[in-house]
Design an enzyme around this catalytic site. Sequence first.
Site, mmCIF file in Angstrom:
data_model
loop_
_atom_site.group_PDB
_atom_site.id
_atom_site.type_symbol
_atom_site.label_atom_id
_atom_site.label_comp_id
_atom_site.label_asym_id
_atom_site.label_seq_id
_atom_site.Cartn_x
_atom_site.Cartn_y
_atom_site.Cartn_z
ATOM 1 N N HIS A 62 4.300 -6.621 10.768
ATOM 2 C CA HIS A 62 4.404 -5.854 9.526
ATOM 3 C C HIS A 62 5.376 -4.675 9.566
ATOM 4 O O HIS A 62 5.747 -4.144 8.520
ATOM 5 C CB HIS A 62 3.014 -5.330 9.156
ATOM 6 C CG HIS A 62 2.763 -5.258 7.682
ATOM 7 N ND1 HIS A 62 3.754 -5.053 6.750
ATOM 8 C CD2 HIS A 62 1.627 -5.367 6.969
ATOM 9 C CE1 HIS A 62 3.235 -5.029 5.540
ATOM 10 N NE2 HIS A 62 1.941 -5.219 5.644
ATOM 11 N N TYR A 176 -7.826 0.299 -1.336
ATOM 12 C CA TYR A 176 -6.366 0.352 -1.203
ATOM 13 C C TYR A 176 -5.759 -0.922 -1.774
ATOM 14 O O TYR A 176 -6.244 -2.021 -1.523
ATOM 15 C CB TYR A 176 -5.995 0.482 0.277
ATOM 16 C CG TYR A 176 -4.522 0.297 0.578
ATOM 17 C CD1 TYR A 176 -3.663 1.391 0.623
ATOM 18 C CD2 TYR A 176 -3.989 -0.967 0.832
ATOM 19 C CE1 TYR A 176 -2.316 1.233 0.906
ATOM 20 C CE2 TYR A 176 -2.640 -1.136 1.113
ATOM 21 C CZ TYR A 176 -1.810 -0.042 1.147
ATOM 22 O OH TYR A 176 -0.474 -0.205 1.426
ATOM 23 N N SER A 178 -1.680 -2.386 -2.111
ATOM 24 C CA SER A 178 -0.271 -2.084 -1.876
ATOM 25 C C SER A 178 0.562 -2.424 -3.107
ATOM 26 O O SER A 178 0.267 -3.368 -3.837
ATOM 27 C CB SER A 178 0.250 -2.867 -0.667
ATOM 28 O OG SER A 178 0.131 -4.261 -0.892
ATOM 29 N N THR A 189 6.445 0.427 0.364
ATOM 30 C CA THR A 189 5.262 0.320 -0.491
ATOM 31 C C THR A 189 4.749 1.699 -0.894
ATOM 32 O O THR A 189 5.073 2.710 -0.281
ATOM 33 C CB THR A 189 4.106 -0.414 0.221
ATOM 34 O OG1 THR A 189 3.693 0.348 1.362
ATOM 35 C CG2 THR A 189 4.510 -1.815 0.636
#
Length: 285
Positions: A62, A176, A178, A189
Amino acid sequence: PYFFSALDEDDPSKLDKSCTKKQLAEYVSGKYLCYNASNRWYDKSFNMIMLSDGTLGLHCEHSWGDGVALLRFCNDIDKDANEHGKMNSTNYESINASTNDCIEKLEFQFDDKLKNEFETSRKNYNDFVSKVNVNIYQGVIGKNLLKKASLSPDAMMQLAIQMAYYKLHKRFVSTYESCSTAVYRHGRTETIRPVTHETKTFIESLTKTKDEQLQKDLLKKCSEKHQQLIKEAATGQGFDRHLFALKYLQEIENREKLHPIYTDKPYQSINHTILSTSTVASKHI
């Protein structure tokens, strides 16, 4: 190499046509996520994983990029393969023969100490993976139906997640989602905070009233609020990344005492994420 290709050997029963869509989806998702680490190279940008039935998926490291970039890559591959595909039933044998000439098998030599360490690592990894649950839910309400009702599909998905958690635990928690900021150069992001006064009011109304018109109005407000949050996050008006950058500069770069906001209980609570979510839209998913 920038990415690694893995060809998996699979248990035929897991990919059998008699399996339900849910069973297939959970097995395939698990394989791409974590079920097999023996031929994955997690230091690469991504692993392109081919299952024994030809199903292709990717596992991404990531730090270099986000779902939007990887999805664009997949969509472009699919488009190119369908429009300009080089392999077909008439030339498969010749292509297969030519590729064999440039493939060399690497033979690794392990001493007993390394073999023991390898087996210990394999056992520890498998023990960890056995605790991971992969569950797939495929709903019957699609985005087209929601759009006809002037409701944001993403807003409704987020609302469904909140409703499910509230039904189980009778509370609202830090969530959360993104949001891509790829519209900006080097954009990555920003955070969308889906739990709002509007979603809380709607969910609580489900047990407090049977007024359907009121609930429809509240549902509409949830959608409108969520769309507003998406727009703000996508256009650089979010607050999470900004506050994080200031915290990093103060704590790491300047080695200063943190501003009281960062030790404030509400700030710590909102950054203790209980529900972490993400959305990418593609006909291939």
